[in-house]
Design a protein around this motif. Structure first.
Motif, PDB file in Angstrom:
ATOM      1  N   ASP A 136      -4.730   8.913  11.705  1.00 52.67           N
ATOM      2  CA  ASP A 136      -3.759   9.169  12.889  1.00 52.67           C
ATOM      3  C   ASP A 136      -4.416  10.511  13.804  1.00 52.67           C
ATOM      4  OD1 ASP A 136      -2.001   7.631  11.927  1.00 52.67           O
ATOM      5  OD2 ASP A 136      -0.399   8.923  11.312  1.00 52.67           O
ATOM      6  N   ILE A 139      -7.950   8.442  15.792  1.00 58.42           N
ATOM      7  CA  ILE A 139      -7.470   7.713  16.807  1.00 58.42           C
ATOM      8  C   ILE A 139      -7.079   8.379  17.997  1.00 58.42           C
ATOM      9  CG2 ILE A 139      -5.003   7.187  16.172  1.00 58.42           C
ATOM     10  CD1 ILE A 139      -5.732   4.250  17.029  1.00 58.42           C
ATOM     11  N   PHE A 140      -6.378   9.474  17.992  1.00 55.36           N
ATOM     12  CA  PHE A 140      -6.151  10.112  19.062  1.00 55.36           C
ATOM     13  C   PHE A 140      -7.302  10.988  19.556  1.00 55.36           C
ATOM     14  CE2 PHE A 140      -1.722   9.254  17.975  1.00 55.36           C
ATOM     15  CZ  PHE A 140      -1.031   9.151  19.098  1.00 55.36           C
ATOM     16  N   GLN A 239      -4.752   0.914  13.027  1.00 53.08           N
ATOM     17  CA  GLN A 239      -4.295   1.820  14.061  1.00 53.08           C
ATOM     18  C   GLN A 239      -4.902   1.301  15.319  1.00 53.08           C
ATOM     19  OE1 GLN A 239      -2.563   5.061  13.448  1.00 53.08           O
ATOM     20  NE2 GLN A 239      -2.387   4.680  10.992  1.00 53.08           N
ATOM     21  N   LEU A 241      -4.289   2.259  19.587  1.00 58.13           N
ATOM     22  CA  LEU A 241      -3.734   2.917  20.635  1.00 58.13           C
ATOM     23  C   LEU A 241      -4.517   2.666  22.148  1.00 58.13           C
ATOM     24  CD1 LEU A 241      -2.275   5.333  21.726  1.00 58.13           C
ATOM     25  CD2 LEU A 241      -4.155   6.825  20.883  1.00 58.13           C
ATOM     26  N   HIS A 302       1.032   3.636  20.686  1.00 61.87           N
ATOM     27  CA  HIS A 302       0.475   3.487  19.610  1.00 61.87           C
ATOM     28  C   HIS A 302       1.293   2.707  18.435  1.00 61.87           C
ATOM     29  CE1 HIS A 302       0.106   5.071  15.248  1.00 61.87           C
ATOM     30  NE2 HIS A 302      -1.409   5.176  15.722  1.00 61.87           N
TER      31      HIS A 302
END
Length: 432
Positions: A136, A139-140, A239, A241, A302
């Motif tokens: 988490d 990915i950001f 994941q 985004l 997301h």
């Protein structure tokens, strides 16, 4: 409840909101400076400074700081973001003078001892390692790096192991003297606080703060770039985004973007949650968000899903983006407004949340924004405004794609971009 504001002769701004039904006070110092204000060789120093402020002053050791606040049942913490840094406390009303004294002490008398610095560097290296082990977070961070490539806004707040290891006490002091000045600082309290008494305490204890920076603060102008980054990892979930250039705080479409994010993916009744999770069962988590900065913004979606569902998930998300550019119902706008209003009012029941909200508004707009004014801004948004914004956001800007996990089946960026460049044609084909 009334917000009172006093600007001291030094330039420091003091703001309070009395909440007479409480026995506690949330108070803190917010600085209009964060990771964006670092030079190239300072990457991560804003966050390191936040840590080092608690590691000893000329009057208190690190242990003294922790024990004094906790001896009265209080709490002390801090946070660093891209454009702000905050140091805050929560205490019973009788102990506000102590909290003010400690906050002033760590911001004006920190010693930045070499041995404490060595230990704290090690702590932050562990923090960086933990972040790199958390999909988490990864990915950001990767998303920002691609969206704002080779810019301070795109760099991870924590820094890198190489930069963190290199910092010296003098570098920390240089960053501090350049950014922690009275014209960029706000002392805010909410709860059982008396404004006049609080102002006197702050004026006395924060008298040593510099009124002018030692050098011009750094802030490069953001340039949204877009692109993609993929990292294949052996994880249970993929994941993903997908993002677009959003709106800065002061831009006309900022509130419209906030409302659109809520309609698209802001709760269980949102379009993405209903279509992706409830109707199709393609993932456990899916949501939309809009982040505003001083000169740019990011709108993103997301989602986390299994590898086998990934080829189905992305086309459905793209199709929902297309639908938002075609139709938004008044009922959706009304529901999103109600959700935002509830979040606003519920947050004001917490003194900590309220102090943070006031501080952010002071830094961004120079004044607190009344609830009625906030809702008036949202009330002026129409279905036409929202569909027009969706069309411009999703189909007129270069997308940013960040993906981590078992992502071998994720469509190429060119394919996703083609779907977005031809709304209603490529997307329908992919969704079919």
């Amino acid at each position: 409840m009334t917000v009172e504001i006093t600007r001291l002769a030094s330039g420091l701004t003091v703001v309070t909101e009395n909440m007479p039904h409480l026995e506690s006070v949330a108070l803190g110092v917010w600085i209009k400076s964060g990771s964006r204000n670092e030079t190239e060789d300072e990457h991560g120093i804003a966050h390191l400074l936040e840590h080092m402020a608690f590691k000893g002053t000329s009057r208190r050791s690190a242990r003294d700081i922790a024990e004094e606040i906790e001896n009265v049942g209080g709490e002390l913490n801090a946070a660093t973001s891209t454009e702000t840094t905050s140091y805050y406390a929560r205490v019973l009303k009788d102990h506000v003078p102590l909290a003010v004294d400690i906050l002033a002490d760590i911001l004006t008398e920190s010693e930045f001892d070499e041995e404490e610095l060595r230990r704290e560097k090690h702590v932050i290296l562990q923090e960086i390692g933990a972040a790199n082990d958390t999909p988490d977070d990864v990915i950001f961070d990767r998303f920002s790096e691609v969206a704002y490539r080779d810019q301070t806004l795109g760099r991870p707040i924590l820094g890198t192991p190489e930069t963190v290891k290199s910092f010296t006490p003098n570098q920390i002091r240089n960053y501090l003297s350049r950014n922690y000045t009275t014209d960029r600082m706000f002392v805010v309290a909410a709860g059982a606080v008396d404004h006049d008494a609080f102002v006197k305490q702050v004026e006395t204890r924060f008298a040593k703060l510099p009124t002018k920076p030692s050098a011009q603060p750094v802030l490069d102008v953001a340039r949204y770039v877009g692109g993609e980054v993929r990292e294949v990892r052996d994880l249970m979930d993929a994941q993903v985004l997908i993002g677009f250039e959003g709106k800065a705080y002061h831009m006309r479409d900022f509130y419209c973007s906030q409302l659109l994010a809520n309609i698209l993916g802001g709760g269980m009744s949102s379009r993405l949650f209903q279509e992706v999770r409830e109707n199709r069962g393609l993932c456990y988590s899916v949501y939309a968000f809009h982040w505003g900065f001083s000169d740019t913004g990011i709108f993103g979606i997301h989602a986390a899903t299994g590898a086998d569902d990934l080829p189905k998930l992305v086309p459905v998300i793209l199709d929902e983006l297309r639908k938002c550019s075609e139709t938004v119902h008044q009922q959706e706008i009304d529901r999103a407004r109600a959700q935002i209003r509830a979040q606003l009012l519920m947050g004001q029941e917490s003194p900590a949340a309220r102090a943070g909200q006031i501080a952010r508004q002071m830094m961004l707009y120079g004044r607190p924004i009344p609830n009625d004014e906030m809702m008036e801004r949202l009330a002026g948004l129409t279905t036409e405004r929202l569909t027009d914004l969706a069309g411009r956001l999703f189909f007129d800007t270069v997308p940013t794609l960040s993906a981590v996990g078992p992502i071998e089946q994720l469509a190429p960026l060119a394919e996703i971009t083609a779907a977005l460049s031809s709304p209603g044609i490529e997307t329908k084909k992919a969704a079919g």
